[in-house]
Design a protein around this motif. Structure first.
Motif, PDB file in Angstrom:
ATOM      1  N   LYS A 122      17.558  42.345  35.920  1.00 27.96           N
ATOM      2  CA  LYS A 122      16.470  41.377  35.802  1.00 27.96           C
ATOM      3  C   LYS A 122      16.849  40.113  35.036  1.00 27.96           C
ATOM      4  O   LYS A 122      16.417  39.020  35.367  1.00 27.96           O
ATOM      5  CB  LYS A 122      15.268  42.040  35.139  1.00 27.96           C
ATOM      6  N   ARG A 123      17.674  40.240  34.022  1.00 30.52           N
ATOM      7  CA  ARG A 123      18.038  39.078  33.203  1.00 30.52           C
ATOM      8  C   ARG A 123      19.547  38.842  33.188  1.00 30.52           C
ATOM      9  O   ARG A 123      20.076  38.234  32.264  1.00 30.52           O
ATOM     10  CB  ARG A 123      17.527  39.249  31.765  1.00 30.52           C
ATOM     11  N   HIS A 124      20.233  39.334  34.227  1.00 31.95           N
ATOM     12  CA  HIS A 124      21.693  39.248  34.248  1.00 31.95           C
ATOM     13  C   HIS A 124      22.176  38.833  35.636  1.00 31.95           C
ATOM     14  O   HIS A 124      21.892  39.508  36.624  1.00 31.95           O
ATOM     15  CB  HIS A 124      22.289  40.610  33.855  1.00 31.95           C
ATOM     16  N   LEU A 125      22.895  37.729  35.698  1.00 30.61           N
ATOM     17  CA  LEU A 125      23.456  37.215  36.946  1.00 30.61           C
ATOM     18  C   LEU A 125      24.974  37.285  36.888  1.00 30.61           C
ATOM     19  O   LEU A 125      25.584  36.949  35.871  1.00 30.61           O
ATOM     20  CB  LEU A 125      23.018  35.759  37.150  1.00 30.61           C
ATOM     21  N   ILE A 126      25.589  37.728  37.994  1.00 35.86           N
ATOM     22  CA  ILE A 126      27.049  37.728  38.117  1.00 35.86           C
ATOM     23  C   ILE A 126      27.452  36.646  39.116  1.00 35.86           C
ATOM     24  O   ILE A 126      26.862  36.529  40.187  1.00 35.86           O
ATOM     25  CB  ILE A 126      27.572  39.094  38.595  1.00 35.86           C
ATOM     26  N   ILE A 127      28.458  35.854  38.752  1.00 33.83           N
ATOM     27  CA  ILE A 127      28.984  34.820  39.643  1.00 33.83           C
ATOM     28  C   ILE A 127      30.487  35.022  39.782  1.00 33.83           C
ATOM     29  O   ILE A 127      31.196  35.125  38.782  1.00 33.83           O
ATOM     30  CB  ILE A 127      28.707  33.402  39.117  1.00 33.83           C
ATOM     31  N   GLY A 128      30.958  35.063  41.013  1.00 33.70           N
ATOM     32  CA  GLY A 128      32.386  35.194  41.241  1.00 33.70           C
ATOM     33  C   GLY A 128      33.042  33.838  41.439  1.00 33.70           C
ATOM     34  O   GLY A 128      32.455  32.932  42.034  1.00 33.70           O
ATOM     35  N   VAL A 129      34.232  33.701  40.933  1.00 31.41           N
ATOM     36  CA  VAL A 129      35.076  32.532  41.217  1.00 31.41           C
ATOM     37  C   VAL A 129      36.200  33.053  42.102  1.00 31.41           C
ATOM     38  O   VAL A 129      36.976  33.917  41.693  1.00 31.41           O
ATOM     39  CB  VAL A 129      35.617  31.905  39.919  1.00 31.41           C
ATOM     40  N   SER A 130      36.261  32.531  43.323  1.00 29.33           N
ATOM     41  CA  SER A 130      37.087  33.162  44.345  1.00 29.33           C
ATOM     42  C   SER A 130      37.727  32.118  45.251  1.00 29.33           C
ATOM     43  O   SER A 130      37.758  30.923  44.926  1.00 29.33           O
ATOM     44  CB  SER A 130      36.201  34.090  45.182  1.00 29.33           C
ATOM     45  N   LYS A 146      36.431  35.998  37.717  1.00 34.43           N
ATOM     46  CA  LYS A 146      37.446  35.271  38.483  1.00 34.43           C
ATOM     47  C   LYS A 146      38.362  36.294  39.140  1.00 34.43           C
ATOM     48  O   LYS A 146      38.989  37.110  38.460  1.00 34.43           O
ATOM     49  CB  LYS A 146      38.249  34.362  37.551  1.00 34.43           C
ATOM     50  N   ILE A 147      38.388  36.272  40.474  1.00 33.05           N
ATOM     51  CA  ILE A 147      39.231  37.215  41.211  1.00 33.05           C
ATOM     52  C   ILE A 147      40.384  36.465  41.865  1.00 33.05           C
ATOM     53  O   ILE A 147      40.331  35.240  42.023  1.00 33.05           O
ATOM     54  CB  ILE A 147      38.424  38.006  42.267  1.00 33.05           C
ATOM     55  N   PRO A 148      41.435  37.176  42.248  1.00 40.83           N
ATOM     56  CA  PRO A 148      42.563  36.497  42.901  1.00 40.83           C
ATOM     57  C   PRO A 148      42.111  35.750  44.155  1.00 40.83           C
ATOM     58  O   PRO A 148      41.258  36.229  44.902  1.00 40.83           O
ATOM     59  CB  PRO A 148      43.502  37.656  43.263  1.00 40.83           C
ATOM     60  N   LYS A 149      42.670  34.578  44.364  1.00 43.55           N
ATOM     61  CA  LYS A 149      42.307  33.770  45.538  1.00 43.55           C
ATOM     62  C   LYS A 149      43.130  34.239  46.730  1.00 43.55           C
ATOM     63  O   LYS A 149      44.140  33.640  47.088  1.00 43.55           O
ATOM     64  CB  LYS A 149      42.562  32.289  45.255  1.00 43.55           C
ATOM     65  N   VAL A 178      35.086  43.324  46.841  1.00 41.40           N
ATOM     66  CA  VAL A 178      35.849  44.221  45.963  1.00 41.40           C
ATOM     67  C   VAL A 178      34.967  45.186  45.174  1.00 41.40           C
ATOM     68  O   VAL A 178      35.452  46.181  44.649  1.00 41.40           O
ATOM     69  CB  VAL A 178      36.776  43.434  44.993  1.00 41.40           C
ATOM     70  N   PHE A 179      33.650  44.924  45.096  1.00 40.00           N
ATOM     71  CA  PHE A 179      32.751  45.928  44.526  1.00 40.00           C
ATOM     72  C   PHE A 179      31.302  45.632  44.923  1.00 40.00           C
ATOM     73  O   PHE A 179      30.913  44.477  45.119  1.00 40.00           O
ATOM     74  CB  PHE A 179      32.864  45.996  42.996  1.00 40.00           C
ATOM     75  N   THR A 180      30.526  46.689  45.083  1.00 38.37           N
ATOM     76  CA  THR A 180      29.074  46.590  45.227  1.00 38.37           C
ATOM     77  C   THR A 180      28.461  47.823  44.558  1.00 38.37           C
ATOM     78  O   THR A 180      29.144  48.812  44.283  1.00 38.37           O
ATOM     79  CB  THR A 180      28.600  46.520  46.701  1.00 38.37           C
ATOM     80  N   GLN A 181      27.156  47.753  44.316  1.00 37.84           N
ATOM     81  CA  GLN A 181      26.479  48.842  43.614  1.00 37.84           C
ATOM     82  C   GLN A 181      25.851  49.810  44.608  1.00 37.84           C
ATOM     83  O   GLN A 181      25.279  49.411  45.630  1.00 37.84           O
ATOM     84  CB  GLN A 181      25.404  48.289  42.677  1.00 37.84           C
ATOM     85  N   VAL A 182      25.952  51.087  44.300  1.00 36.74           N
ATOM     86  CA  VAL A 182      25.435  52.154  45.145  1.00 36.74           C
ATOM     87  C   VAL A 182      24.155  52.735  44.552  1.00 36.74           C
ATOM     88  O   VAL A 182      23.182  52.998  45.251  1.00 36.74           O
ATOM     89  CB  VAL A 182      26.491  53.269  45.302  1.00 36.74           C
ATOM     90  N   SER A 241      46.100  41.887  40.102  1.00 36.84           N
ATOM     91  CA  SER A 241      45.083  42.248  39.118  1.00 36.84           C
ATOM     92  C   SER A 241      45.192  41.413  37.844  1.00 36.84           C
ATOM     93  O   SER A 241      44.232  41.277  37.089  1.00 36.84           O
ATOM     94  CB  SER A 241      45.176  43.733  38.764  1.00 36.84           C
ATOM     95  N   GLU A 242      46.369  40.839  37.609  1.00 35.35           N
ATOM     96  CA  GLU A 242      46.542  39.999  36.428  1.00 35.35           C
ATOM     97  C   GLU A 242      45.807  38.669  36.574  1.00 35.35           C
ATOM     98  O   GLU A 242      45.644  37.934  35.604  1.00 35.35           O
ATOM     99  CB  GLU A 242      48.038  39.774  36.178  1.00 35.35           C
ATOM    100  N   ASP A 243      45.356  38.360  37.807  1.00 32.82           N
ATOM    101  CA  ASP A 243      44.556  37.161  38.026  1.00 32.82           C
ATOM    102  C   ASP A 243      43.066  37.419  37.832  1.00 32.82           C
ATOM    103  O   ASP A 243      42.250  36.512  37.959  1.00 32.82           O
ATOM    104  CB  ASP A 243      44.773  36.621  39.450  1.00 32.82           C
ATOM    105  N   LEU A 244      42.692  38.673  37.541  1.00 37.31           N
ATOM    106  CA  LEU A 244      41.294  39.021  37.302  1.00 37.31           C
ATOM    107  C   LEU A 244      40.926  38.652  35.871  1.00 37.31           C
ATOM    108  O   LEU A 244      41.629  39.005  34.923  1.00 37.31           O
ATOM    109  CB  LEU A 244      41.078  40.515  37.521  1.00 37.31           C
ATOM    110  N   LYS A 245      39.835  37.912  35.730  1.00 43.58           N
ATOM    111  CA  LYS A 245      39.368  37.559  34.389  1.00 43.58           C
ATOM    112  C   LYS A 245      37.849  37.611  34.376  1.00 43.58           C
ATOM    113  O   LYS A 245      37.189  37.115  35.295  1.00 43.58           O
ATOM    114  CB  LYS A 245      39.850  36.156  33.998  1.00 43.58           C
ATOM    115  N   ILE A 246      37.286  38.232  33.345  1.00 45.84           N
ATOM    116  CA  ILE A 246      35.838  38.412  33.256  1.00 45.84           C
ATOM    117  C   ILE A 246      35.342  37.856  31.920  1.00 45.84           C
ATOM    118  O   ILE A 246      35.787  38.289  30.854  1.00 45.84           O
ATOM    119  CB  ILE A 246      35.458  39.901  33.367  1.00 45.84           C
TER     120      ILE A 246
END
Length: 478
Positions: free
Chosen positions: A249-257, A285-288, A298-302, A335-340
């Motif tokens: 409800k109060r949390h947004l995720i944004i990917g940089v891709s 930030k995920i690998p381009k 690369v992920f979704t919620q179940v 995976s070394e290009d992944l940054k959160i």
């Protein structure tokens, strides 16, 4: 009553936008597939009859069952498909499972909108003035098909098709009761963005939300910059819906891709904080890489406490590599290009850095969603080489939750299905489940912990799963 409100990825789905494969997909040729952002050419009739129609049927059974209950036997692959055609008298025409083509036809009935949109599209596509006049002669339903498919009723092509329009997730995202419109990264999707803009600003369905539509600004000096600078992440504003998740409800995720820039992510964060829509924004930030494209590949919620993800970008991937001596001598791993990084509204300090996806998703389950059961991760391809990467490519991680614990995915991802079974889920083909519903042996209300498999030989060629093929407009709160 809310018509538009999404505050999670797993609340019971109540309304969404889709777009059934149109005649334009049958016009994609190998030499232009990459330019049009399509991975392969598809068999259109098979994609519709044997695959996508099942997606529509399961959506209707969950969201608008009166439209489909008792009819499954008569609307199968051998039918004339009139039930699935938005311009046909027998179309199901649901106000809960809504084809964007139908909304476009609705607004084209307005003469002013019709003239403006024809002119805008002809400008984008650089057509002749004669073509502009020609388009004005078609009825709204047919004109909508032309604008999307790029071809006339006699199949003459006027301009490029929009094969990616089946991925309605990318045209926008609902953040609580606001609508964030995209800014596509590739010129091939410019017409999609224009059509979406006209629909959201002019269709009666969105009439009460005009002041809640968010458009991402460009860099105000972008037109002064050399092309080499305009295309940099720090100055260019591009964003697609597959990189945005309203995760709580109060949390947004944004990917940089590959498709969403850091500049756009920064602009969205500023806007949602200023409008007090969320308290927390996490930027991933995920690998381009073409095979990742968006974060929802690369992920979704179940379920509240269950996620599906690519093991190579998870903690298990990190641990495996730490034990592998060869890893230290190998080229840099993706995976070394992944940054959160996580940003909190109103707090002036450095963002919180989160080491890996599993830590982030565990925190969301426990602290944002209140999960009391242990957090589980289901890995693409059951985390077995080479199936993790193979099945991620065919969208094993790109699932749509119809409700908490019930998701739709592709049948070709067999190792991922094994991982679901091991996690305690029933794995069932969509045709078999629909038969159960028809016999009264099960129902959307009673079903739980289920992975529903869609036929996917042709759909998977398009490089997008059920998550991509949906734009949720309304979910129940969880």
């Amino acid at each position: 009553m809310h018509y538009i409100n999404v505050s999670s990825e797993i609340g019971t789905l109540k309304r969404l936008l889709i777009h059934s494969p149109d005649r334009g997909l049958g016009k994609v040729v190998p030499s232009k597939a990459q330019d049009w952002l399509f991975e392969d050419i598809v068999h259109l009739d098979m994609m519709r009859r044997d695959e996508y129609d099942y997606y529509v049927k399961i959506l209707l059974y969950f969201l608008d069952p009166e439209k489909v209950r008792g009819k499954i036997a008569t609307i199968g692959p051998d039918s004339d498909r009139s039930f699935f055609k938005p311009d046909h008298a027998d179309y199901f025409k649901s106000d809960k499972v809504i084809d964007i083509q139908l909304l476009l036809a609705d607004i084209l009935a307005d003469e002013t909108i019709r003239i403006r949109l024809i002119a805008a599209i002809c400008g984008i596509e650089r057509t002749s003035f004669y073509t502009q006049q020609q388009l004005g002669q078609y009825e709204p339903a047919e004109l909508a098909k032309i604008m999307i498919s790029g071809s006339l009723p006699d199949l003459t092509m006027l301009f490029a098709p929009l094969p990616n329009f089946i991925f309605t997730r990318d045209i926008g995202i609902v953040i609580n009761d606001h609508i964030l419109l995209n800014k596509p990264a590739k010129p091939a999707r410019t017409r999609e963005a224009l059509l979406a803009q006209y629909i959201f600003f002019h269709h009666p369905l969105f009439a009460g939300y005009q002041d809640k539509i968010i458009e991402i600004p460009d860099n105000e000096h972008a037109f002064l910059l050399p092309d080499i600078d305009v295309n940099r992440d720090v100055t260019r504003s591009t964003l697609e819906g597959g990189d945005v998740m309203m995760i709580a409800k109060r949390h947004l995720i944004i990917g940089v891709s590959e498709r969403t820039t850091l500049y756009a992510a920064q602009q969205v964060m500023r806007l949602v904080f200023n409008k007090n829509l969320v308290d927390k924004v996490t930027i991933i930030k995920i690998p381009k890489k073409r095979d990742y494209m968006h974060i929802d590949t690369v992920f979704t919620q179940v379920k509240r406490n269950v996620w599906v993800l690519l093991g190579a970008l998870a903690r298990t991937g990190d641990e495996a590599r730490k034990r592998d001596v060869i890893h230290f001598f190998a080229p840099k791993d993706v995976s070394e290009d992944l940054k959160i990084l996580q940003f909190i509204k109103g707090i002036e300090h450095k963002p919180i850095e989160i080491e890996n996806l599993e830590d982030l998703l565990t925190d969301i389950s426990k602290n944002d969603l209140g999960a009391t059961e242990p957090v589980q991760f289901i890995y693409s391809g059951n985390n077995e080489f080479p199936f993790g990467a193979r099945e991620q490519w065919t969208d094993s991680c790109n699932l749509l939750a119809l409700k908490d614990g019930v998701v739709v995915g592709y049948d070709r991802n067999e190792k991922t299905a094994d991982a679901f079974r091991a996690a305690g889920f029933e794995v069932i083909g969509v045709a078999k489940l629909l038969a159960r519903f028809e016999k009264g042996q099960s129902s959307p209300e009673t079903i739980e912990n289920t992975f529903i498999m869609l036929p996917s030989a042709e759909l998977s060629r398009a490089r997008g799963g059920s998550h991509c093929m949906s734009l949720p407009l309304l979910r129940a709160d969880i």
